[in-house]
Each structure stands twice: as structure tokens, then as C-alpha cells.
Design a protein around this motif. Structure first.
Motif, mmCIF file in Angstrom:
data_model
loop_
_atom_site.group_PDB
_atom_site.id
_atom_site.type_symbol
_atom_site.label_atom_id
_atom_site.label_comp_id
_atom_site.label_asym_id
_atom_site.label_seq_id
_atom_site.Cartn_x
_atom_site.Cartn_y
_atom_site.Cartn_z
ATOM 1 N N VAL A 157 0.862 -1.180 0.000
ATOM 2 C CA VAL A 157 0.000 0.000 0.000
ATOM 3 C C VAL A 157 0.898 1.229 0.000
ATOM 4 O O VAL A 157 1.824 1.331 0.800
ATOM 5 C CB VAL A 157 -0.918 0.008 1.242
ATOM 6 C CG1 VAL A 157 -1.757 1.273 1.288
ATOM 7 C CG2 VAL A 157 -1.798 -1.233 1.246
ATOM 8 N N ASP A 168 0.996 5.757 -0.738
ATOM 9 C CA ASP A 168 0.269 7.020 -0.875
ATOM 10 C C ASP A 168 0.954 7.856 -1.943
ATOM 11 O O ASP A 168 2.168 8.076 -1.884
ATOM 12 C CB ASP A 168 0.251 7.796 0.435
ATOM 13 C CG ASP A 168 -0.606 7.131 1.490
ATOM 14 O OD1 ASP A 168 -1.628 6.531 1.120
ATOM 15 O OD2 ASP A 168 -0.260 7.218 2.687
ATOM 16 N N GLY A 190 -1.692 12.255 -1.976
ATOM 17 C CA GLY A 190 -2.784 12.260 -1.008
ATOM 18 C C GLY A 190 -3.803 11.154 -1.192
ATOM 19 O O GLY A 190 -4.801 11.106 -0.459
ATOM 20 N N GLU A 191 -3.601 10.250 -2.138
ATOM 21 C CA GLU A 191 -4.497 9.112 -2.361
ATOM 22 C C GLU A 191 -3.767 7.825 -1.992
ATOM 23 O O GLU A 191 -2.549 7.730 -2.151
ATOM 24 C CB GLU A 191 -4.935 9.039 -3.825
ATOM 25 C CG GLU A 191 -5.726 10.234 -4.305
ATOM 26 C CD GLU A 191 -7.170 10.221 -3.815
ATOM 27 O OE1 GLU A 191 -7.673 9.149 -3.440
ATOM 28 O OE2 GLU A 191 -7.779 11.296 -3.796
ATOM 29 N N THR A 192 -4.510 6.832 -1.538
ATOM 30 C CA THR A 192 -3.923 5.551 -1.165
ATOM 31 C C THR A 192 -4.211 4.519 -2.246
ATOM 32 O O THR A 192 -5.341 4.396 -2.710
ATOM 33 C CB THR A 192 -4.481 5.070 0.190
ATOM 34 O OG1 THR A 192 -4.207 6.083 1.168
ATOM 35 C CG2 THR A 192 -3.828 3.775 0.626
ATOM 36 N N TYR A 193 -3.153 3.782 -2.636
ATOM 37 C CA TYR A 193 -3.258 2.785 -3.700
ATOM 38 C C TYR A 193 -2.679 1.452 -3.241
ATOM 39 O O TYR A 193 -1.778 1.409 -2.401
ATOM 40 C CB TYR A 193 -2.489 3.239 -4.946
ATOM 41 C CG TYR A 193 -3.028 4.502 -5.552
ATOM 42 C CD1 TYR A 193 -4.032 4.460 -6.508
ATOM 43 C CD2 TYR A 193 -2.550 5.748 -5.157
ATOM 44 C CE1 TYR A 193 -4.534 5.631 -7.062
ATOM 45 C CE2 TYR A 193 -3.038 6.915 -5.707
ATOM 46 C CZ TYR A 193 -4.033 6.843 -6.660
ATOM 47 O OH TYR A 193 -4.537 8.005 -7.201
ATOM 48 N N LYS A 210 -7.152 2.077 -6.506
ATOM 49 C CA LYS A 210 -7.392 2.890 -5.310
ATOM 50 C C LYS A 210 -7.868 2.002 -4.185
ATOM 51 O O LYS A 210 -8.612 1.058 -4.406
ATOM 52 C CB LYS A 210 -8.439 3.969 -5.587
ATOM 53 C CG LYS A 210 -7.852 5.203 -6.205
ATOM 54 C CD LYS A 210 -8.865 6.322 -6.181
ATOM 55 C CE LYS A 210 -8.240 7.556 -6.766
ATOM 56 N NZ LYS A 210 -9.171 8.679 -6.739
ATOM 57 N N ARG A 211 -7.441 2.345 -2.997
ATOM 58 C CA ARG A 211 -7.844 1.586 -1.811
ATOM 59 C C ARG A 211 -9.184 2.046 -1.302
ATOM 60 O O ARG A 211 -9.561 3.164 -1.378
ATOM 61 C CB ARG A 211 -6.783 1.756 -0.727
ATOM 62 C CG ARG A 211 -7.057 0.971 0.494
ATOM 63 C CD ARG A 211 -5.866 1.033 1.384
ATOM 64 N NE ARG A 211 -6.132 0.224 2.555
ATOM 65 C CZ ARG A 211 -5.400 0.213 3.606
ATOM 66 N NH1 ARG A 211 -4.319 0.938 3.658
ATOM 67 N NH2 ARG A 211 -5.690 -0.516 4.643
#
Length: 75
Positions: A44, A46, A49-52, A74-75
């Protein structure tokens, strides 16, 4: 003992390219002189600012570069 100069069959790699893709969209690409840490499926991260989540990765070469391509969702 004879010492011979080694002649590489291929030139050295000049740079490393890392690409992060979400579906068919390239989210981010970075070119570096040294390889970045390797991510594995399930990691995982970032970005912006997005978590993948890393789903898979592929490797490739050309004359001067080594490519690592990460496919994410995307998570």
C-alpha cells in the motif's frame, strides 16, 4: 597469469524509469539514476494524497534504461 580487459556485450544502464498506472491511466512517472525500492503486489502506497494498492508489476529494458511498471488500484 594473463589478465584480459572485460568488454561488456551491452552498454551500462544510464537511468531507471518507474511508472505507476491505475487502469489505463498513467498516474506518475519518475526517472532516477538509481533504482527505487521495489514494491510487491499487496503493498500500500500514498501518492498525491491518495492511497493505492499495488496489484502487479512488470519489468523491461531498452538500450539505456530499465523500466519498472506498477499497476495499482485505489484503496
Amino acid at each position: 597469469m594473463e589478465i584480459r580487459k572485460y568488454e561488456s556485450e551491452f552498454p551500462p544502464i544510464d537511468y531507471f524509469i518507474t511508472r505507476f498506472l491505475v487502469g489505463d491511466k498513467r498516474l506518475f512517472e519518475q526517472e532516477t539514476k538509481v533504482s527505487l525500492p521495489t514494491l510487491v503486489p499487496g503493498d500500500v502506497i500514498d501518492i498525491f494524497g491518495e492511497t493505492y494498492i499495488i496489484e502487479s508489476r512488470e519489468f523491461g529494458f531498452n538500450e539505456d534504461a530499465f523500466f519498472t511498471v506498477y499497476y495499482m488500484r485505489k484503496r
